[in-house]
Scaffold this active site. Structure first.
Site, PDB file in Angstrom:
ATOM      1  CD  GLU A 102      -3.164  -0.992   1.861  1.00 42.06           C
ATOM      2  OE1 GLU A 102      -3.112  -0.415   2.955  1.00 42.06           O
ATOM      3  OE2 GLU A 102      -4.207  -1.424   1.337  1.00 42.06           O
ATOM      4  NE  ARG A 135      -5.947  22.218 -25.042  1.00 43.16           N
ATOM      5  CZ  ARG A 135      -4.991  22.214 -25.943  1.00 43.16           C
ATOM      6  NH1 ARG A 135      -4.268  21.143 -26.146  1.00 43.16           N
ATOM      7  NH2 ARG A 135      -4.717  23.280 -26.639  1.00 43.16           N
ATOM      8  CD1 TRP A 192       4.456  12.419 -25.211  1.00 43.28           C
ATOM      9  CD2 TRP A 192       5.495  11.121 -26.690  1.00 43.28           C
ATOM     10  NE1 TRP A 192       3.985  11.151 -25.039  1.00 43.28           N
ATOM     11  CE2 TRP A 192       4.610  10.328 -25.938  1.00 43.28           C
ATOM     12  CE3 TRP A 192       6.261  10.512 -27.681  1.00 43.28           C
ATOM     13  CZ2 TRP A 192       4.479   8.954 -26.139  1.00 43.28           C
ATOM     14  CZ3 TRP A 192       6.130   9.143 -27.883  1.00 43.28           C
ATOM     15  CH2 TRP A 192       5.238   8.370 -27.118  1.00 43.28           C
ATOM     16  CG  ASP A 193       1.513  18.865 -25.189  1.00 35.20           C
ATOM     17  OD1 ASP A 193       1.681  18.845 -23.957  1.00 35.20           O
ATOM     18  OD2 ASP A 193       1.172  19.886 -25.812  1.00 35.20           O
ATOM     19  CG  MET A 194       0.272  13.687 -20.619  1.00 39.15           C
ATOM     20  SD  MET A 194      -0.442  14.297 -19.078  1.00 39.15           S
ATOM     21  CE  MET A 194      -1.015  12.777 -18.363  1.00 39.15           C
ATOM     22  CB  CYS A 200       5.303  19.269 -24.199  1.00 43.03           C
ATOM     23  SG  CYS A 200       4.235  20.692 -24.025  1.00 43.03           S
ATOM     24  N   GLY A 259       1.480  20.249 -21.302  1.00 38.70           N
ATOM     25  CA  GLY A 259       0.842  21.557 -21.189  1.00 38.70           C
ATOM     26  C   GLY A 259       1.893  22.529 -20.686  1.00 38.70           C
ATOM     27  CG  ASP A 317       9.206  13.509 -14.740  1.00 39.42           C
ATOM     28  OD1 ASP A 317       9.893  12.627 -15.293  1.00 39.42           O
ATOM     29  OD2 ASP A 317       7.991  13.648 -14.965  1.00 39.42           O
ATOM     30  CD  GLU A 338       9.430  43.380 -35.036  1.00 41.43           C
ATOM     31  OE1 GLU A 338       8.873  43.825 -34.039  1.00 41.43           O
ATOM     32  OE2 GLU A 338       8.800  42.870 -35.998  1.00 41.43           O
TER      33      GLU A 338
HETATM   34  C1  GLA Z   1      -0.024  22.452 -24.967  1.00 38.78           C
HETATM   35  C2  GLA Z   1       1.422  22.813 -25.218  1.00 38.78           C
HETATM   36  C3  GLA Z   1       1.485  23.988 -26.163  1.00 38.78           C
HETATM   37  C4  GLA Z   1       0.813  23.616 -27.454  1.00 38.78           C
HETATM   38  C5  GLA Z   1      -0.610  23.180 -27.193  1.00 38.78           C
HETATM   39  C6  GLA Z   1      -1.253  22.631 -28.444  1.00 38.78           C
HETATM   40  O1  GLA Z   1      -0.682  23.458 -24.261  1.00 38.78           O
HETATM   41  O2  GLA Z   1       2.078  23.084 -24.025  1.00 38.78           O
HETATM   42  O3  GLA Z   1       2.828  24.354 -26.386  1.00 38.78           O
HETATM   43  O4  GLA Z   1       1.541  22.585 -28.076  1.00 38.78           O
HETATM   44  O5  GLA Z   1      -0.679  22.192 -26.193  1.00 38.78           O
HETATM   45  O6  GLA Z   1      -2.540  22.238 -28.237  1.00 38.78           O
END
Ligand code: GLA
Length: 731
Positions: A178, A445, A479-481, A528, A530, A536, A616
């Site tokens: 546990e 989301r 690679w996002d989450m 990534c 969000g 980590d 710029e």
């Molecule tokens: C997350 C990522 C952003 C972008 C969006 C796309 O928020 O952190 O950088 O890639 O998703 O939906």
């Protein structure tokens, strides 16, 4: 020999270049923790433990009438449970007819060359030719049948001990684990401060320092990922510890899921630090003979303050953790389409942005979210990993070829762990997401989380990702989450195994990453969650760089990157220049400052260059030239935090120094300004005190001693949010 056992004093001695770690077998076989700190000779540290008969402190049966032997106060290496130790425990089990006490005694040990072997999870490894040694100590409890194998990987030169535990059910019946901490560290005193890093989406890893006081201070995550809210890293330090002075201990957990870190000050003024998987909602059924491997912790000690502690982590994470060939290879300067176009693009628009990017000197173009399925917004298509030909006006291969023809590399965004209800995948497999029976799923989301505790789901993701990567020419993947996990219930597990889901999810994720990321060593993967919601060490094992935060505001980033730098190297922090007013805060800062701040990481852009003026663009070209010229110094130089954005409201300064101390880059950003302002100075660090340095653009040369003891005047005329980079070269 980094590891020894002294049979006379029954002491295990672990030694790194600057630290010693000592444990002793008590007369009843318990493993006591004696010491972790600066190097000491091989002495008997028994004298540190003063026997005392304390009221309400129970005595184990084997101690007979000895009322001075109590686990209530003795420092332990891996605590017993329900055996008289009332502090937060290392392990909790339930076995037999509901019994739950456990009292492990030393039953043997083994020392082998090399790094510890951890199955199914990321961990440190030794470099070719590098010496590392591992100690495994077996704690047995014949009554419960539960055994704990404590492992200690000693990286002598790097001043690091990688600690973990494997729990084995040697009994004859199934039992339930546990709670299991990867490391418990008992200190004889508690007059310390605790440093940890907390925040939220868009404001990750804020620096917090609090005194350790009576009770338990706990940080952690129960969100399924290591989280934006708390990072799996903590430091305990002496009250007078600063960047350059005092003792400090670092605890970093190599794990991407729910974790717990605790600092407990007990009734006798002692302190226990625990780090491991979060026990909240966790339980793991172990059949006879089955084992549970806990994730690794990376422990270090410094006697010279927080900067040295950071240097130790930077080095070991860069060299011994990251698997990608990109740990050494130069990372490309990229331009990402997210803040440039969000979902509002077609193939033509992408190509026109890419064309301008080449002109700026960018190496790689990243097509962020919105290129697949019917994804025109964030409410659909996650799970359908085929290109949206209608939107792009062409296939991904063709788009990639066109971008390559311009002289750019090509990268894409993916979020493989998720599914939208509005998707082909969800229509085919509504049961593949984490949700409870009979209850409509909680959305985040607009999306649901795929059940990565299932092998079939993992295999789908592996196939989907590999087929995208094998088809088109792709050199980079983000690679996002993008949501926290809520209902951790899996359709394939029995009711008494649902407490395993969150950990099995992480094991599934590691399996997927093994099969996708490690199979494509030439592709640069960027983590990534969000932004910085899964920053980590376990993710760094797979992905050498991580998108630090969705917040690209240069002034907010000073705090985010400052906090991140305590454990993580510059080479792990992806940072971009974006437009102003900033999309997250509305603040306007000079383009030069945005460049300086993004160069405190792996540099890139996240804007639409077709909307920029020629001036710029020229400034960006110059930024890229400068960054590339000083790439090694910036990404591999020793990193010094010269000021804290939490303490100095007027400016934030940091510095990189090359290993040979011949070159250095100082960066300063003005964060607040007053009328008729004071002249401010910044003291430099890490230089050769006896060397002389020239500062580019300044007259004369200055001794390292002077630059470090007196410092440099912050150049006058800098307004609020302006910044400057100063390049030093040994004369
Ligand atoms: C997350 C990522 C952003 C972008 C969006 C796309 O928020 O952190 O950088 O890639 O998703 O939906």
């Amino acid at each position: 020999m980094a590891i020894r056992y002294n049979a006379d004093t029954k002491t295990f001695i672990l030694e790194t270049k600057n630290s010693s770690y000592l444990m002793k077998v008590s007369r009843y076989g318990n493993l006591l923790h004696l010491y972790y700190g600066g190097r000491v000779p091989d002495e008997d540290l028994d004298y540190l433990i003063i026997p005392a008969d304390r009221g309400f402190s129970p005595n184990p049966n084997e101690a007979g009438n000895d009322r001075t032997f109590s686990l209530d106060s003795l420092p332990q290496e891996f605590s017993t449970s329900r055996s008289g130790d009332y502090r937060s425990s290392s392990m909790e089990i339930v076995w037999g007819r509901g019994a739950s006490s456990w009292s492990g005694k030393v039953a043997g040990y083994e020392i082998y060359p090399g790094a510890p072997k951890i199955k199914g999870m990321p961990g440190l490894r030794a470099l070719p030719g590098e010496e590392a040694e591992t100690l495994v100590i077996r704690l047995e409890d014949p009554v419960s049948g539960f055994e704990a194998e404590l492992s200690y990987g000693v990286f002598e030169e790097k001043d690091v001990i990688a600690r973990s535990v494997m729990v084995i059910n040697r009994g004859e019946e199934a039992a339930r684990l546990e709670r299991v901490m990867s490391a418990t560290l008992d200190f004889m005193e508690s007059d310390y401060d605790l440093i940890y890093f907390s925040g939220r989406h868009l404001m990750e890893r804020g620096f917090r320092r609090i005194p350790v006081s009576d009770g338990i201070h706990a940080i952690g995550s129960s969100r399924g990922a290591s989280s934006h809210q708390y990072n799996p890293f903590a430091i305990v330090c002496e009250k007078n510890c600063t960047e350059d002075y005092g003792q400090c201990w670092g605890v970093s957990l190599v794990y991407s899921g729910c974790f717990l870190m605790e600092a407990e000050k007990d009734q006798f003024g002692q302190m226990r630090v625990n780090a491991g998987i979060n026990p909240r909602g966790f339980s793991f059924q172990l059949e006879p003979g089955a084992a549970f491997q806990a994730p690794q912790t990376v422990l270090t000690w410094s006697g010279k303050g927080l900067t040295e502690l950071s240097h130790i982590y930077h080095r070991i994470f860069r060299e011994n953790l990251c698997r990608s060939p990109y740990r050494k290879n130069t990372r490309p300067v990229l331009l990402n389409s997210w803040e440039a176009a969000y979902f509002d693009f077609d193939g033509e628009k992408i190509l026109s942005i890419a064309k301008e990017a080449v002109d700026m000197g960018v190496d790689l173009f990243v097509l962020d979210d919105g290129w697949f399925g019917c994804r025109d917004n964030d409410d659909a298509a996650l799970g359908d990993w085929t290109e949206n030909r209608k939107k792009l006006g062409m296939g991904l291969c063709e788009l990639s070829e066109k971008i390559h023809a311009m002289g750019l590399e090509f990268g894409i965004w993916v979020e493989p762990e998720m599914v939208s209800e509005e998707s082909e995948l969800y229509r085919r497999h509504p049961d593949w997401c984490l949700r409870e029976p009979g209850r409509p799923p909680v959305r985040g989301r607009y999306q649901l989380v795929l059940d990565l505790s299932r092998r079939d789901v993992c295999d789908y993701i592996i196939d989907a990702m590999n087929s995208v990567l094998d088809k088109a020419r792709i050199e980079y993947v983000k690679w996002d989450m993008n949501r926290s996990i809520t209902e951790a219930w899996s359709a394939l597990l029995d009711r008494n195994r649902q407490g395993e889901v969150l950990h099995r999810y992480i094991l599934g994720l590691y399996y997927v990453m093994d099969q996708v990321i490690l199979r494509h060593p030439d592709v640069l993967f960027c983590g990534c969650g969000g932004g910085g919601g899964r920053f980590d060490p376990a993710m760094l094992y797979y992905q050498p760089q991580i998108w630090c935060s969705d917040n690209t505001d240069a002034v907010n980033r000073l705090k985010i990157q400052y906090g991140t730098s305590f454990a993580y190297p510059v080479s792990s922090m992806e940072a971009h220049v974006s437009v102003c007013p900033n999309h997250q805060t509305g603040r306007t800062t000079p383009l030069n400052t945005r460049g300086i701040v993004a160069m405190d990481g792996i540099f890139g852009y996240e804007l639409d260059p077709t909307k920029m003026t020629g001036e710029e663009k020229e400034e960006c070209r110059e930024q890229i030239r400068f960054y590339k010229k000083h790439y090694r110094l910036i990404t591999e130089g020793d990193y010094y935090r010269l000021t804290s954005p939490y303490e100095n409201r007027y400016l934030t300064a940091w510095q990189q120094v090359s290993q040979d101390r011949k070159k250095s880059l100082v960066s300063i950003v003005i964060t607040d300004k007053e009328g008729n302002d004071a002249q401010r100075y910044v003291k430099l660090k890490g230089l050769d005190p006896d060397g002389f340095y020239r500062i580019e653009g300044w007259k004369g040369k200055y001794s390292g001693k002077l630059l470090m003891n007196v410092g440099i005047p912050v150049p006058g005329g800098l307004s609020e949010y302006e910044g400057i980079q100063l390049l030093l070269k040994m004369a």
